[in-house]
Scaffold this motif. Structure first.
Motif, PDB file in Angstrom:
ATOM      1  N   LYS A 107       0.826  -1.206   0.000  1.00 15.45           N
ATOM      2  CA  LYS A 107       0.000   0.000   0.000  1.00 15.45           C
ATOM      3  C   LYS A 107       0.863   1.259   0.000  1.00 15.45           C
ATOM      4  CE  LYS A 107      -4.204  -1.623   2.359  1.00 15.45           C
ATOM      5  NZ  LYS A 107      -5.167  -1.036   1.401  1.00 15.45           N
ATOM      6  N   TRP A 119      -8.906  -0.604   6.138  1.00 20.93           N
ATOM      7  CA  TRP A 119      -8.566  -1.805   5.387  1.00 20.93           C
ATOM      8  C   TRP A 119      -8.525  -3.004   6.341  1.00 20.93           C
ATOM      9  CZ3 TRP A 119      -3.773  -4.582   5.668  1.00 20.93           C
ATOM     10  CH2 TRP A 119      -2.771  -3.965   6.428  1.00 20.93           C
ATOM     11  N   GLU A 162      -8.833  -5.316  -1.813  1.00 22.50           N
ATOM     12  CA  GLU A 162      -8.331  -4.120  -2.496  1.00 22.50           C
ATOM     13  C   GLU A 162      -8.988  -3.945  -3.863  1.00 22.50           C
ATOM     14  OE1 GLU A 162      -4.044  -4.468  -2.548  1.00 22.50           O
ATOM     15  OE2 GLU A 162      -3.929  -3.087  -0.851  1.00 22.50           O
ATOM     16  N   GLN A 165     -13.115  -0.399  -2.382  1.00 25.99           N
ATOM     17  CA  GLN A 165     -12.239   0.768  -2.426  1.00 25.99           C
ATOM     18  C   GLN A 165     -12.365   1.625  -1.161  1.00 25.99           C
ATOM     19  OE1 GLN A 165      -9.958   1.297  -4.949  1.00 25.99           O
ATOM     20  NE2 GLN A 165     -10.669  -0.758  -5.529  1.00 25.99           N
TER      21      GLN A 165
END
Length: 250
Positions: free
Chosen positions: A27, A183, A233, A237
């Motif tokens: 990331k 996340w 991912e 989003q």
């Protein structure tokens, strides 16, 4: 966690393999590549670098001008085994770290939980002053108090964050918020369940030692978690929640 050499050793041993670290490093590198697509010679600082896993991932991605520091002598000794330019320094005194030196990217992952709101605003304010024009600040932080478990106790995690807090820090320190997302969404409920069980068992005998979740699972499970997060991912989003919040400021 400072002073807990065993936990730093665990981190050092698994940072290159553990699914969570691999996703986080990917990331951060993706954001750097997005903001600086034409060069890998930019100057990058990892403030609170731990045992140097992020810096090692950046080096493997081709970045060469890397520097890091951490308050823990143990963390620094492990990071230096990777032959990376890392030194011992306290983030609370960030203004005294090589005064006048400027950076294109500053990273500060899973460190802010040590500090109060006032301290965080001070640290981010100094970061903003130390970024070159067009520079970015990247920070990953643990999210949601409901996910607190023995992992937090072992690592002395004093707080967890939500997106609104990170946005507020950006606003108060003059940063423009570029990205602010949760996340690890797909694994959050299992993590919540496991940590509640861990807390329940620990409370039956609070004298027993606690350990973090930083350990390598069986290879098949490690690979499965990696694939699940890659799937996340692709299809999520902006998840509504997650075990971490990933923030990029300009």
């Amino acid at each position: 966690m400072i002073g807990n050499r065993n936990e730093y050793e665990s981190m050092y041993q698994v940072e290159r393999k553990l699914w969570w670290y691999r996703i986080l490093h990917t990331k951060a590198i993706r954001q750097i590549q997005t903001h600086f697509p034409a060069t890998q010679s930019i100057r990058i600082l990892d403030a609170g670098c731990g045992t140097g896993g992020m810096l090692d991932a950046l080096r493997q991605a081709g970045y060469t001008d890397l520097r890091g520091f951490d308050a823990s002598e143990d963390a620094v000794s492990f990071a230096q085994e990777r032959k990376i330019a890392v030194e011992q320094h306290d983030l609370r005194d960030i203004a005294a770290f090589h005064p006048g030196e400027m950076y294109d990217v500053i990273i500060c992952d899973d460190v802010l939980y040590f500090f109060s709101d006032e301290q965080i605003r001070h640290i981010l304010g100094v970061f903003r002053q130390r970024l070159r024009p067009g520079g970015i600040f990247i920070s990953n932080n643990n999210a949601f108090s409901a996910l607190r478990g023995t992992h937090d106790i072992a690592l002395a995690i004093s707080r967890r964050f939500v997106k609104a807090e990170m946005a507020d820090f950006a606003r108060h320190t003059g940063f423009a918020l570029n990205r602010n997302v949760y996340w690890n969404f797909l694994l959050t409920i299992p993590i919540w369940f496991v940590r509640k069980v861990q807390l329940f068992v620990w409370r039956l005998n609070p004298a027993q030692p606690v350990h973090s979740d930083v350990k390598l699972p069986p290879p098949w499970l490690n690979a499965l978690f990696w694939r699940v997060l890659r799937l996340e991912e692709r299809f999520f989003q902006a998840p509504p929640f997650g075990s971490s919040v990933f923030t990029v400021m300009r």
